[in-house]
Write an enzyme that holds these catalytic residues in place. Structure first.
Site, PDB file in Angstrom:
ATOM      1  N   LYS A   1     -11.886  60.698  17.468  1.00  0.00           N
ATOM      2  CA  LYS A   1     -12.175  59.534  18.310  1.00  0.00           C
ATOM      3  C   LYS A   1     -12.228  58.281  17.438  1.00  0.00           C
ATOM      4  CE  LYS A   1     -17.256  60.067  18.540  1.00  0.00           C
ATOM      5  NZ  LYS A   1     -17.663  58.788  17.930  1.00  0.00           N
TER       6      LYS A   1
ATOM      7  N   ASP B   1     -19.729  64.056  15.819  1.00  0.00           N
ATOM      8  CA  ASP B   1     -19.571  63.439  14.492  1.00  0.00           C
ATOM      9  C   ASP B   1     -20.427  64.066  13.394  1.00  0.00           C
ATOM     10  OD1 ASP B   1     -18.005  61.797  16.023  1.00  0.00           O
ATOM     11  OD2 ASP B   1     -19.314  60.055  15.889  1.00  0.00           O
TER      12      ASP B   1
ATOM     13  N   CYS C   1     -23.184  56.925  18.681  1.00  0.00           N
ATOM     14  CA  CYS C   1     -22.098  57.687  19.308  1.00  0.00           C
ATOM     15  C   CYS C   1     -22.581  58.682  20.359  1.00  0.00           C
ATOM     16  CB  CYS C   1     -21.269  58.387  18.237  1.00  0.00           C
ATOM     17  SG  CYS C   1     -20.374  57.225  17.175  1.00  0.00           S
TER      18      CYS C   1
END
Length: 231
Positions: free
Chosen positions: A134, A25, A167
Site C-alpha cells: 500500500k 505494516d 495506518c
C-alpha cells in the site's frame, strides 16, 4: 458458525469464515530498532510483545478459517509512488522528511526490496494468506482490498499492527465508510508517538468507528468455533 467477541463498547457477533484478520505494516520500518520509525525519533522499544501477540492472533484466526491479509507500506525504489511536492504525502510522510534531512538514508526507508520494507522475521505469511503493498496510510487507497473482501463475502475486519493512530486507524475508518465492521485488538497494536496517541486512537475507534478487544478474548471467542469446525 457465528461467534460473539466481547469488546468495547459492546460485544460483536461475526462468522470467522466471513471475517479477515488484517496485519498492518509489521515491517522492520515500524517495529525494529534501526528501522524508519526508530531513525525518525519514534520509540519502538516496546514492540516485541506486540509481535508476539500478533503471532498468537494469526494462529488462532488461521485455525478458525479466517483470511489473513498482510499489508506492507512503502514505495518503489525511485519513490514515484510516494508522490512529489504536489502531494501532501511528500510533505507529511516522516519517512520522506527523514530522508531529506539525512541524505545518507536516501533510498533506504520504506523502499520495496529493502530491509526496512520487509516484514519482521517473526511474522511470516503462509500459503493462502494475501500480502498487499500500500502506498498511503489507508489500506483501501490504491489497493484491491475492497474487491478482495467483497468477492469473498467478508464484512468483518479484525485489525492488528502498527501504527494504531496512523495506518490502523486510517484503514479502519475507510472500512467504516465502506460498510465494514472493524475491530481492533489493542494489545496487538502499537502507536507512533506518545502513549496518549494509542489511547486517543482507541477512544476514537470504540466511540465512533468500531470496536476494541484484545488478543486473549479474541482467541477465546474463536476456540469454540474451531473445535466445532473440526468436529
Amino acid at each position: 458458525m457465528m461467534t460473539t467477541l466481547t469488546a468495547r463498547p459492546e460485544a460483536i457477533t461475526f462468522d470467522p469464515q466471513q471475517t479477515a484478520l488484517i496485519v498492518v505494516d509489521m515491517q522492520n520500518a515500524y517495529a525494529t530498532p534501526g528501522g524508519y520509525l526508530d531513525l525518525a525519533g519514534f520509540d519502538v522499544s516496546t514492540t516485541r510483545p506486540v509481535i508476539a501477540n500478533i503471532q498468537t492472533a494469526v494462529t488462532a484466526a488461521r485455525t478458525a478459517g479466517m483470511l489473513i491479509i498482510w499489508f506492507q507500506n512503502g514505495w518503489d525504489e525511485q519513490y514515484v509512488e510516494a508522490g512529489g511536492p504536489g502531494s501532501p504525502n511528500y510533505h507529511k510522510s516522516n519517512a520522506l522528511k527523514t530522508m531529506r534531512n539525512q541524505p545518507l538514508l536516501q533510498g533506504k526507508l520504506l523502499a520495496k526490496g529493502s530491509w526496512d520494507y520487509q516484514l519482521v522475521d517473526e511474522l511470516v505469511p503462509q500459503p493462502g494468506d494475501i500480502v498487499l503493498p500500500k502506498p498511503r496510510y489507508s489500506g483501501f487507497f490504491n489497493t484491491p482490498l475492497d474487491s478482495i473482501l467483497r468477492s469473498r463475502g467478508i464484512r468483518h475486519l479484525v485489525f492488528t499492527g502498527i501504527a494504531t493512530n496512523v495506518c490502523v486507524e486510517s484503514t479502519l475508518r475507510d472500512g467504516f465508510f465502506l460498510e465494514y465492521f472493524g475491530v481492533v485488538l489493542e494489545d496487538a497494536t502499537h502507536q507512533a508517538g506518545p502513549e496518549f496517541a494509542q489511547k486517543a486512537a482507541l477512544f476514537n475507534i470504540e466511540t465512533f468507528f468500531g470496536w476494541v478487544s484484545d488478543v486473549e478474548t479474541f482467541c477465546d471467542a474463536l476456540s469454540s468455533t474451531s473445535f466445532a469446525r473440526i468436529a
